[in-house]
Design a protein around this motif. Structure first.
Motif, PDB file in Angstrom:
ATOM      1  N   PRO A  98       2.446   1.442   3.922  1.00  0.00           N
ATOM      2  CA  PRO A  98       0.838   1.703   4.596  1.00  0.00           C
ATOM      3  C   PRO A  98       0.710   2.523   5.556  1.00  0.00           C
ATOM      4  O   PRO A  98      -0.516   2.950   5.793  1.00  0.00           O
ATOM      5  CB  PRO A  98       0.843   0.079   5.081  1.00  0.00           C
ATOM      6  CG  PRO A  98       2.202  -0.484   5.317  1.00  0.00           C
ATOM      7  CD  PRO A  98       3.266   0.480   4.455  1.00  0.00           C
ATOM      8  N   GLU A  99       1.613   2.944   6.394  1.00  0.00           N
ATOM      9  CA  GLU A  99       1.414   4.139   7.313  1.00  0.00           C
ATOM     10  C   GLU A  99       0.439   5.392   6.790  1.00  0.00           C
ATOM     11  O   GLU A  99      -0.061   5.905   7.517  1.00  0.00           O
ATOM     12  CB  GLU A  99       2.409   4.438   8.296  1.00  0.00           C
ATOM     13  CG  GLU A  99       3.661   5.097   7.510  1.00  0.00           C
ATOM     14  CD  GLU A  99       4.453   4.320   6.670  1.00  0.00           C
ATOM     15  OE1 GLU A  99       5.331   4.822   6.118  1.00  0.00           O
ATOM     16  OE2 GLU A  99       4.378   3.207   6.555  1.00  0.00           O
ATOM     17  N   LEU A 100       0.761   5.465   5.542  1.00  0.00           N
ATOM     18  CA  LEU A 100       0.405   6.836   4.777  1.00  0.00           C
ATOM     19  C   LEU A 100      -1.039   6.736   4.687  1.00  0.00           C
ATOM     20  O   LEU A 100      -1.479   7.660   4.254  1.00  0.00           O
ATOM     21  CB  LEU A 100       1.001   6.905   3.429  1.00  0.00           C
ATOM     22  CG  LEU A 100       2.464   7.134   3.649  1.00  0.00           C
ATOM     23  CD1 LEU A 100       3.233   7.204   2.113  1.00  0.00           C
ATOM     24  CD2 LEU A 100       2.779   8.422   4.353  1.00  0.00           C
ATOM     25  N   CYS A 101      -1.776   5.248   4.457  1.00  0.00           N
ATOM     26  CA  CYS A 101      -3.083   5.202   4.275  1.00  0.00           C
ATOM     27  C   CYS A 101      -3.879   5.210   5.659  1.00  0.00           C
ATOM     28  O   CYS A 101      -5.107   5.281   5.319  1.00  0.00           O
ATOM     29  CB  CYS A 101      -3.345   3.814   3.819  1.00  0.00           C
ATOM     30  SG  CYS A 101      -2.694   3.518   2.242  1.00  0.00           S
ATOM     31  N   ASP A 102      -3.330   5.486   6.593  1.00  0.00           N
ATOM     32  CA  ASP A 102      -3.837   5.690   7.969  1.00  0.00           C
ATOM     33  C   ASP A 102      -4.964   4.698   8.394  1.00  0.00           C
ATOM     34  O   ASP A 102      -5.716   4.758   8.745  1.00  0.00           O
ATOM     35  CB  ASP A 102      -4.732   7.120   7.726  1.00  0.00           C
ATOM     36  CG  ASP A 102      -4.934   7.601   9.364  1.00  0.00           C
ATOM     37  OD1 ASP A 102      -4.359   7.241  10.331  1.00  0.00           O
ATOM     38  OD2 ASP A 102      -5.603   8.597   9.463  1.00  0.00           O
ATOM     39  N   LEU A 103      -4.185   3.458   8.062  1.00  0.00           N
ATOM     40  CA  LEU A 103      -4.797   2.101   8.256  1.00  0.00           C
ATOM     41  C   LEU A 103      -5.191   2.040   9.893  1.00  0.00           C
ATOM     42  O   LEU A 103      -6.450   1.495  10.307  1.00  0.00           O
ATOM     43  CB  LEU A 103      -4.250   0.925   7.943  1.00  0.00           C
ATOM     44  CG  LEU A 103      -4.327   0.831   6.522  1.00  0.00           C
ATOM     45  CD1 LEU A 103      -3.377  -0.346   5.885  1.00  0.00           C
ATOM     46  CD2 LEU A 103      -5.754   0.657   5.770  1.00  0.00           C
ATOM     47  N   GLN A 104      -4.163   2.565  10.763  1.00  0.00           N
ATOM     48  CA  GLN A 104      -4.677   2.494  12.191  1.00  0.00           C
ATOM     49  C   GLN A 104      -5.823   3.275  12.541  1.00  0.00           C
ATOM     50  O   GLN A 104      -6.603   2.741  13.205  1.00  0.00           O
ATOM     51  CB  GLN A 104      -3.421   2.982  12.856  1.00  0.00           C
ATOM     52  CG  GLN A 104      -3.409   2.759  14.576  1.00  0.00           C
ATOM     53  CD  GLN A 104      -3.530   1.395  14.803  1.00  0.00           C
ATOM     54  OE1 GLN A 104      -2.975   0.416  14.109  1.00  0.00           O
ATOM     55  NE2 GLN A 104      -4.062   0.692  15.765  1.00  0.00           N
ATOM     56  N   CYS A 128       0.759  -1.016   0.092  1.00  0.00           N
ATOM     57  CA  CYS A 128      -0.018  -0.051  -0.076  1.00  0.00           C
ATOM     58  C   CYS A 128       0.862   1.420   0.201  1.00  0.00           C
ATOM     59  O   CYS A 128       1.899   1.312   0.654  1.00  0.00           O
ATOM     60  CB  CYS A 128      -0.875  -0.030   1.440  1.00  0.00           C
ATOM     61  SG  CYS A 128      -2.007   1.540   1.230  1.00  0.00           S
ATOM     62  N   CYS A 129       0.478   2.332  -0.834  1.00  0.00           N
ATOM     63  CA  CYS A 129       1.138   3.477  -0.576  1.00  0.00           C
ATOM     64  C   CYS A 129       2.702   3.446  -1.070  1.00  0.00           C
ATOM     65  O   CYS A 129       3.567   3.871  -0.431  1.00  0.00           O
ATOM     66  CB  CYS A 129       0.848   4.251   0.409  1.00  0.00           C
ATOM     67  SG  CYS A 129      -0.830   4.928   0.743  1.00  0.00           S
ATOM     68  N   ASN A 130       2.957   2.684  -1.998  1.00  0.00           N
ATOM     69  CA  ASN A 130       4.272   2.381  -2.554  1.00  0.00           C
ATOM     70  C   ASN A 130       5.100   1.799  -1.361  1.00  0.00           C
ATOM     71  O   ASN A 130       6.470   2.155  -1.265  1.00  0.00           O
ATOM     72  CB  ASN A 130       5.046   3.719  -2.993  1.00  0.00           C
ATOM     73  CG  ASN A 130       6.044   3.122  -4.003  1.00  0.00           C
ATOM     74  OD1 ASN A 130       6.482   1.941  -4.511  1.00  0.00           O
ATOM     75  ND2 ASN A 130       7.047   4.277  -4.017  1.00  0.00           N
ATOM     76  N   GLY A 131       4.652   1.012  -0.824  1.00  0.00           N
ATOM     77  CA  GLY A 131       5.498   0.198   0.475  1.00  0.00           C
ATOM     78  C   GLY A 131       5.477   0.951   1.860  1.00  0.00           C
ATOM     79  O   GLY A 131       6.122   0.820   2.656  1.00  0.00           O
TER      80      GLY A 131
END
Length: 142
Positions: free
Chosen positions: A116-122, A111-114
């Motif tokens: 995933p924290e940029l997608c705000d999944l938390q 996700c998000c070019n490796g």
């Protein structure tokens, strides 16, 4: 008597190693969850964490015949999503929370070019109704 872990069936896919899950195991797990009764069984077991449920309680909770339930539990167990342990005369089934965490990681790894924290999944997890607090110990939240 101490609870003994049972090997209900062997896993159909290879185990996740460390923090990653193989493509083969990810596909097996997704396939197992890709059926309405099985996903309901799995979600029911997640809600029952950490205690788990006996097969009869699962069948009653989701309205599934016992023989059909046994087949579905076997498929989930082979995918590594469900474990079973003997407790006296009963077998208690539990969701394998570590496996679902690996599966979620498998799904969002790129996700998000490796990143995933940029997608705000938390934030999405915290908004969900599972009641999980961020930073909760692995394996303790359903």
């Amino acid at each position: 008597m101490k609870n003994a872990t049972l090997a209900v069936v062997g896993h159909a896919g290879p185990e996740g190693s460390g923090d990653a899950m193989s493509n083969a195991h990810g596909l097996v797990a997704l396939s197992a969850l890709g059926q309405p009764t099985r996903i309901e069984i799995f979600r029911t077991l997640l809600r029952a964490e950490p205690a788990g449920l006996a097969a009869g309680a699962i069948a009653e909770a989701i309205g599934c015949p016992h023989n059909t339930l046994s087949t579905h539990l076997g498929i989930l167990a082979r995918a590594g999503l469900v474990t079973a342990a003997r407790a006296g005369r009963s077998i208690i089934y539990r969701a394998n929370v570590d496996c679902i965490r690996l599966l979620i990681g498998f799904l969002v790894n790129d996700c998000c070019n490796g990143h995933p924290e940029l997608c705000d999944l938390q934030a999405a997890i915290q908004r969900s109704s599972c009641g999980c607090a961020s930073g909760e110990k692995a394996g303790s939240c359903g």
